[in-house]
Design an enzyme around this catalytic site. Structure first.
Site, PDB file in Angstrom:
ATOM      1  CB  SER A 260      -0.847   0.076   1.215  1.00  0.00           C
ATOM      2  OG  SER A 260      -0.116   0.229   2.346  1.00  0.00           O
ATOM      3  CG  ASP A 261       1.222   5.853  -1.487  1.00  0.00           C
ATOM      4  OD1 ASP A 261       2.186   5.972  -0.655  1.00  0.00           O
ATOM      5  OD2 ASP A 261       1.097   6.779  -2.243  1.00  0.00           O
ATOM      6  CD1 TRP A 262       4.878   5.619   4.977  1.00  0.00           C
ATOM      7  CD2 TRP A 262       4.801   4.401   3.149  1.00  0.00           C
ATOM      8  NE1 TRP A 262       5.854   4.646   4.746  1.00  0.00           N
ATOM      9  CE2 TRP A 262       6.003   3.943   3.692  1.00  0.00           C
ATOM     10  CE3 TRP A 262       4.248   3.543   1.865  1.00  0.00           C
ATOM     11  CZ2 TRP A 262       6.830   2.976   3.267  1.00  0.00           C
ATOM     12  CZ3 TRP A 262       5.214   2.538   1.509  1.00  0.00           C
ATOM     13  CH2 TRP A 262       6.464   2.231   2.138  1.00  0.00           C
ATOM     14  N   GLY A 263      -0.515   4.660   4.202  1.00  0.00           N
ATOM     15  CA  GLY A 263      -1.779   5.039   4.851  1.00  0.00           C
ATOM     16  C   GLY A 263      -2.930   4.781   3.719  1.00  0.00           C
TER      17      GLY A 263
END
Ligand SMILES: *[C@@H]1O[C@H](CO)[C@@H](O)[C@H](O)[C@H]1NC(C)=O
Ligand SMILES: *[C@@H]1O[C@H](CO)[C@@H](O)[C@H](O)[C@H]1NC(C)=O
Ligand SMILES: *[C@@H]1O[C@H](CO)[C@@H](O)[C@H](O)[C@H]1NC(C)=O
Ligand SMILES: *[C@@H]1O[C@H](CO)[C@@H](O)[C@H](O)[C@H]1NC(C)=O
Ligand SMILES: *[C@@H]1O[C@H](CO)[C@@H](O)[C@H](O)[C@H]1NC(C)=O
Ligand SMILES: *[C@@H]1O[C@H](CO)[C@@H](O)[C@H](O)[C@H]1NC(C)=O
Length: 743
Positions: A260-263
């Site tokens: 995932s992208d961060w968050g």
């Protein structure tokens, strides 16, 4: 073209770098096949306990990570807590690394050689710091020229972006570092990026936005990062149509892991894991910035979901296997350097910051070479350029504009401080500019040594600039524009991420006009992350324009290289420069819409980005896609098109250097499809780099493979070559077509 003295002299320009030359020289490893790697991963998974498995697919948390992201180690089996670190243009934020030019500069070289070399050098620095995964390359098309992160990738064209993806990933992974293709998908603007809903039809998806990821898969990329935004109404990181077993990535043979992208995990752990997400980063992150949602559950609740059977344990095993397989494939299980920096302590204060320098003489030279080869000469009247140091003695030269100045490097990652030269945009795609050699240093040093009388006005004050320019033989004006990632800084010069407009920053156009009003030999240098409005480009007193783009740390020496002709400019525009945003046919959506709280963005322009839109709508840009001048001239002759046995077409032609100095041409092949195909009039399908001495010529061969002559067919979900006659356009830009043929 190169007076010998000048070369020696230029080579001596200070690069500003203390060279440690301790980059990891032992980047030798045994590359395994995917099959071998999966066999090893399977055997390891069989030995793991539940919590160990969960630890390998979950970040340790933003504030516990030494790198930008880390997973949990399994010490008893010798598996480290993988270090994942930004980013596309170099290691950040730390010390002892090279500030490479970003993706858009690599694109502007139109050179596979330099794209590959940049990938190798990036990989060497990441490996030297003990980083397991390089969080790049970014492959998001520059759908709109104002897009905040457009410069991290390779422009609006899917073919150029795809080739750059292949070369960059191949380079990075050639030294055993995992690459991560991002951000999947339709992550094309910063406004509302945490939840905007991109609506992209199937054909546009395959031919435009997915295509660079297809090339990444073909390069055996280790990882793909799913984006913050939604696609077709579902968050990318829990969108099975994208990341699931029958989703686009897996259908195309992607073997590595989806992170995932961060968050960007907006949904529950079970939702994400069952949809196809393999790794959650950074592990404890709650996004509240930018007026958007959101708190999420992430994979933190994975343990209970596996225990309750919501997530099958076979699915967890698959996630872990996919995470471990690239690690085995690239031989990171043996002799990989330990992490030897601490991104949380980039100021050097951290207990673990060993500050190992991974810079090298070769990397500094490469950063300079890419910067010089990405500079695009847009205008050159009356032989204004190259400046000849031989004739410079006693000449009066003014250097004007605050873009000539050193950045304040003490205020963070890089360029968020807007008071100096523009080398790269801001945000996670930036790099650590420990060293920058600003234009003023390199220009002044060169001009002084040549005996010129240098005057400066190092602000954007029009009155002061005009005063400095008046009566000078040459006025060099430096101006800029930049953009970056939302959420890093509240706003830079009033721009939150995406640019507010396409104007030069700090009233740069007014400065150029004020100088050109009083100096009939005004040379303009533009440092920009993308297209800017240049209403003054036709002013007769503006004798030359060097569009030096986003050059990274060696900005000054590289600028001197092209202005003085040690390097004959061969950069080509990786986007068109038109007169207004309307000419590009897309917008940045700034209104959240109602009632969703996030806008629905319908990609109605379909295949028509940049010059493709302008070609269809008869818009003449100021400078077109693929354009760039040289200090020499090239002639194209002898087009031949032959069919090969493997259903490909082999296009060949001769390029000759007809001028007086050595130079490098970047011939481009655009394909015209049969009308029934519904393609834009000219679609980029080939480019090359041809270095030629004066009078020399070379036969250039470009092969069109079957897929490159096909269109995406939605009913059959495959690329199909349409029947009918194709036109081959070979030329020096998307509009400067020199040879035409059909097949
Ligand atoms: C990708 O990996 C496969 C199998 O492991 C290999 O056959 C192929 O040559 C690789 N492709 C590239 C471009 O390296
Ligand atoms: C690894 O395990 C999976 C799941 O059991 C299996 O499908 C796959 O074929 C195995 N791969 C290798 C190379 O053994
Ligand atoms: C997205 O929606 C469009 C329009 O409904 C459809 O054509 C396309 O196949 C969808 N794509 C995916 C990957 O779900
Ligand atoms: C240019 O170089 C000269 C000679 O080294 C020096 O005196 C002068 O201060 C420099 N000017 C700038 C603006 O750096
Ligand atoms: C060009 O510069 C000269 C001064 O050298 C000035 O007289 C003239 O007006 C300028 N032309 C334009 C179009 O600004
Ligand atoms: C997007 O635009 C296309 C073309 O105008 C239209 O056919 C389609 O229904 C639109 N999709 C949505 C979700 O509004």
């Amino acid at each position: 073209m190169r007076p010998l003295g000048l070369i020696c002299f230029l080579a001596a320009i200070a690069t500003g770098v203390a060279q440690n030359d301790v980059s990891d020289a032992s980047a030798s490893f045994t590359l395994r096949s995917w099959n071998e790697a999966f066999a090893l991963a399977n055997a390891t998974v069989a030995q793991l306990k539940l919590d160990e498995k969960i630890g390998l697919v979950t970040g340790v948390g933003q504030f516990s990570s030494r790198c930008v992201g880390n997973v949990n180690p399994v010490a008893r089996l010798g598996i480290p807590g993988f270090c994942l670190n930004d980013g596309p243009a170099g290691v950040r934020p730390t010390k002892g690394v090279t500030g490479f030019p970003p993706g858009i500069a690599a694109a502007a070289t139109f050179s596979r050689r330099l794209m590959r070399a940049r990938g190798v050098a990036l990989g060497e620095e990441f490996r030297g710091k003990g980083i397991n995964m390089h969080l790049g390359p970014a492959l998001d098309l520059m759908r709109n020229p104002k897009a905040g992160r457009g410069w991290e990738s390779f422009g609006p064209d899917p073919y150029l972006t795809g080739e750059a993806a292949f070369e960059t990933i191949t380079g990075i992974q050639s030294v055993g570092v995992m690459a991560c293709a991002k951000h999947y998908i339709a992550n094309n603007q910063e406004h509302w990026r945490y939840g905007l809903i991109a609506e992209v039809d199937d054909r546009t998806m395959h031919e435009m936005y997915h295509y660079p990821f297809l090339r990444a898969i073909e390069a055996n990329v280790s990882s793909v990062m799913c984006a913050y935004n939604q696609f077709n109404g579902t968050s990318s990181c829990h969108n099975a149509a994208l990341i699931g077993p029958n989703g686009l990535l897996r259908k195309d043979g992607f073997q590595g892991y989806i992170v995932s992208d961060w968050g960007a995990t907006h949904d529950s752990a079970a939702d994400n894991a069952n949809a196809g997400l393999d790794m959650e980063m950074p592990g404890d992150y709650i996004l509240i910035g930018g007026g958007t949602f959101n708190s999420f559950l992430g994979l933190g609740s994975l343990r209970s979901d596996v225990n309750s059977g919501k997530v099958p344990s076979s699915r967890l095993d698959q996630m872990v296997t996919r995470v471990l397989a690239p690690w085995y494939r690239l031989g990171q299980d043996s002799g990989y350097p330990p992490v030897n920096f601490d991104a949380q302590h980039s100021d050097g204060s951290g207990p673990n910051n060993l500050d190992v320098s991974v810079r090298s003489v070769a990397h500094t030279a490469l950063a300079r070479e890419i910067a010089a080869n990405s500079a695009v000469l847009l205008k050159n009247e009356a032989d204004a350029l190259p400046l000849k140091s031989a004739g410079m003695s006693g000449k009066r030269v003014a250097i004007i504009g605050k873009d000539a100045l050193m950045l304040n490097l003490n205020c963070g990652d890089s360029n968020e401080c807007d008071d100096g030269t523009m080398t790269i945009g801001w945000g996670s795609g930036s790099n650590s500019l420990e060293f920058t050699v600003p234009p003023i240093t390199a220009l002044n040093e060169t001009l002084e040594a040549a005996g010129a009388v240098v005057t400066t006005s190092l602000s954007n004050d029009k009155t002061a600039g005009a005063k400095a320019a008046k009566g000078q033989d040459v006025a060099i004006v430096l101006v800029n524009a930049m953009s970056g990632e939302l959420g890093f800084y509240q706003s830079v010069n009033g721009n939150q991420g995406d640019r507010n407009d396409l104007e030069l920053w700090f009233a740069g156009s007014d400065l150029v006009k004020a100088v050109a009003a009083v100096c009939s030999n005004t040379i303009v240098v533009v440092h920009s992350i993308g297209p800017v409005n240049m209403p003054w480009s036709t002013n007769e007193n503006v004798t030359a324009i060097m569009f030096a783009g986003a050059p990274g740390e060696q900005t000054g020496p590289a600028l001197v290289d092209v202005l003085f002709g040690a390097v004959n400019p061969s950069g080509r525009l990786p986007y068109s420069i038109a007169d207004d945003e309307k000419s590009y046919g897309t917008t940045i959506v700034t209104d959240p819409g109602f009632p969703l709280g996030f806008p629905v963005i319908n990609y109605t322009e379909r295949l028509l980005l940049d010059h493709r839109y302008m070609d269809v709508h008869a818009i003449t840009p100021r400078f077109e896609y693929g354009f760039g001048l040289s200090y020499t001239t090239f002639e194209y002759t002898g087009l031949s098109i032959t069919s090969s046995a493997t259903n490909s077409q082999v296009v060949s032609f001769t390029v000759k250097n007809t001028g007086a100095v050595a130079g490098t041409e970047k011939p481009q092949l655009y394909l015209g499809y049969p009308p029934s195909a519904g393609e834009p009039p000219k679609v980029l399908r080939g480019f090359d780099e041809v270095q030629l001495a004066p009078g020399a010529s070379q036969r250039v061969v470009m092969t069109l493979e079957s897929r490159e002559m096909s269109v995406w067919d939605t009913p059959s979900q495959s690329f199909i070559r349409p029947p009918g006659a194709f036109t081959v356009f070979v030329g020096a830009s998307s509009r400067d077509i020199r040879l035409t043929g059909t097949f």
